[in-house]
Design a protein around this motif. Structure first.
Motif, mmCIF file in Angstrom:
data_model
loop_
_atom_site.group_PDB
_atom_site.id
_atom_site.type_symbol
_atom_site.label_atom_id
_atom_site.label_comp_id
_atom_site.label_asym_id
_atom_site.label_seq_id
_atom_site.Cartn_x
_atom_site.Cartn_y
_atom_site.Cartn_z
ATOM 1 N N ILE A 190 27.067 50.316 2.149
ATOM 2 C CA ILE A 190 26.595 50.481 3.525
ATOM 3 C C ILE A 190 27.778 50.918 4.388
ATOM 4 O O ILE A 190 28.922 50.573 4.107
ATOM 5 N N SER A 226 27.664 50.664 7.948
ATOM 6 C CA SER A 226 27.664 49.964 9.232
ATOM 7 C C SER A 226 27.004 48.601 9.032
ATOM 8 O O SER A 226 26.233 48.417 8.084
ATOM 9 N N PRO A 227 27.281 47.658 9.929
ATOM 10 C CA PRO A 227 26.691 46.320 9.758
ATOM 11 C C PRO A 227 25.176 46.301 9.931
ATOM 12 O O PRO A 227 24.522 45.377 9.493
ATOM 13 N N ASN A 228 24.618 47.342 10.544
ATOM 14 C CA ASN A 228 23.176 47.384 10.793
ATOM 15 C C ASN A 228 22.411 48.248 9.799
ATOM 16 O O ASN A 228 21.203 48.394 9.917
ATOM 17 N N GLU A 229 23.097 48.807 8.822
ATOM 18 C CA GLU A 229 22.454 49.716 7.871
ATOM 19 C C GLU A 229 21.493 48.997 6.927
ATOM 20 O O GLU A 229 20.510 49.575 6.485
ATOM 21 N N GLU A 250 19.715 44.914 6.205
ATOM 22 C CA GLU A 250 19.597 43.526 6.656
ATOM 23 C C GLU A 250 19.999 42.605 5.511
ATOM 24 O O GLU A 250 19.299 42.499 4.504
ATOM 25 N N ARG A 259 20.758 35.712 5.280
ATOM 26 C CA ARG A 259 21.436 34.897 6.287
ATOM 27 C C ARG A 259 22.815 34.460 5.808
ATOM 28 O O ARG A 259 22.979 33.960 4.708
ATOM 29 N N GLY A 281 26.410 38.573 6.356
ATOM 30 C CA GLY A 281 27.002 39.568 7.241
ATOM 31 C C GLY A 281 27.772 38.976 8.403
ATOM 32 O O GLY A 281 28.142 39.702 9.325
ATOM 33 N N ASP A 282 28.045 37.681 8.361
ATOM 34 C CA ASP A 282 28.653 37.001 9.498
ATOM 35 C C ASP A 282 29.972 37.595 9.973
ATOM 36 O O ASP A 282 30.317 37.489 11.143
ATOM 37 N N ASP A 323 31.784 42.506 11.222
ATOM 38 C CA ASP A 323 32.458 43.124 12.373
ATOM 39 C C ASP A 323 33.967 43.208 12.165
ATOM 40 O O ASP A 323 34.628 44.052 12.761
#
Length: 139
Positions: free
Chosen positions: A118, A120-123, A125, A128, A131-132, A135
């Motif tokens: 991926i 980007s962090p939003n590419e 989901e 839980r 992905g903490d 960034d």
């Protein structure tokens, strides 16, 4: 109760001048998209655990553990407290996608993981908690 120690690998590469992070999808779709991680064994050093877990989960043998980027205590869905260690790991000569059956045994025995990147962090989901600290990678 002593927290369960877990190591997480943000395995990164540079592709077309963009940083990418390695993620995988279980053969069980309900498990979601994850980053490679695993449990620190009794008596094992954290630095040794991150190397072992990344090799067992991904099949990668050539990578460089750059640095610990975050450590925290986190409550898992089952109520267990995890002491989590997130590492940045760099690879260079690696495929764009591959499938691998983890070698660590346990509940992953017989599963096949499909690995991909991926940018980007939003590419994608992630499940839980996984992905903490993305960034810290995608700044």
């Amino acid at each position: 109760m002593k927290p369960v120690e877990k190591v997480y690998g943000y395995i990164t590469r540079l592709k077309d001048n963009k940083i990418q992070v390695l993620v995988f999808q279980h053969s069980n779709p309900g498990a979601g998209i994850q980053v490679p991680k695993g449990t620190v064994e009794t008596g094992e050093e954290i630095d040794a655990a991150i190397i072992r877990e990344m090799q067992e989960e991904t099949g990668l043998q050539k990578f460089k553990v750059e640095k610990l980027i975050a450590e925290d205590c986190w409550k898992n869905d089952d109520g267990a407290i995890h002491n989590r260690f997130f590492y940045r790991i760099n690879v260079t000569d690696v495929l764009d996608e591959w499938e691998y059956q983890p070698t660590g045994g346990g509940e992953e025995s017989g599963l096949t993981f499909r690995y991909f990147w991926i940018s980007s962090p939003n590419e994608a989901e992630l499940v839980r908690g996984h992905g903490d600290y993305l960034d810290y990678i995608f700044q």
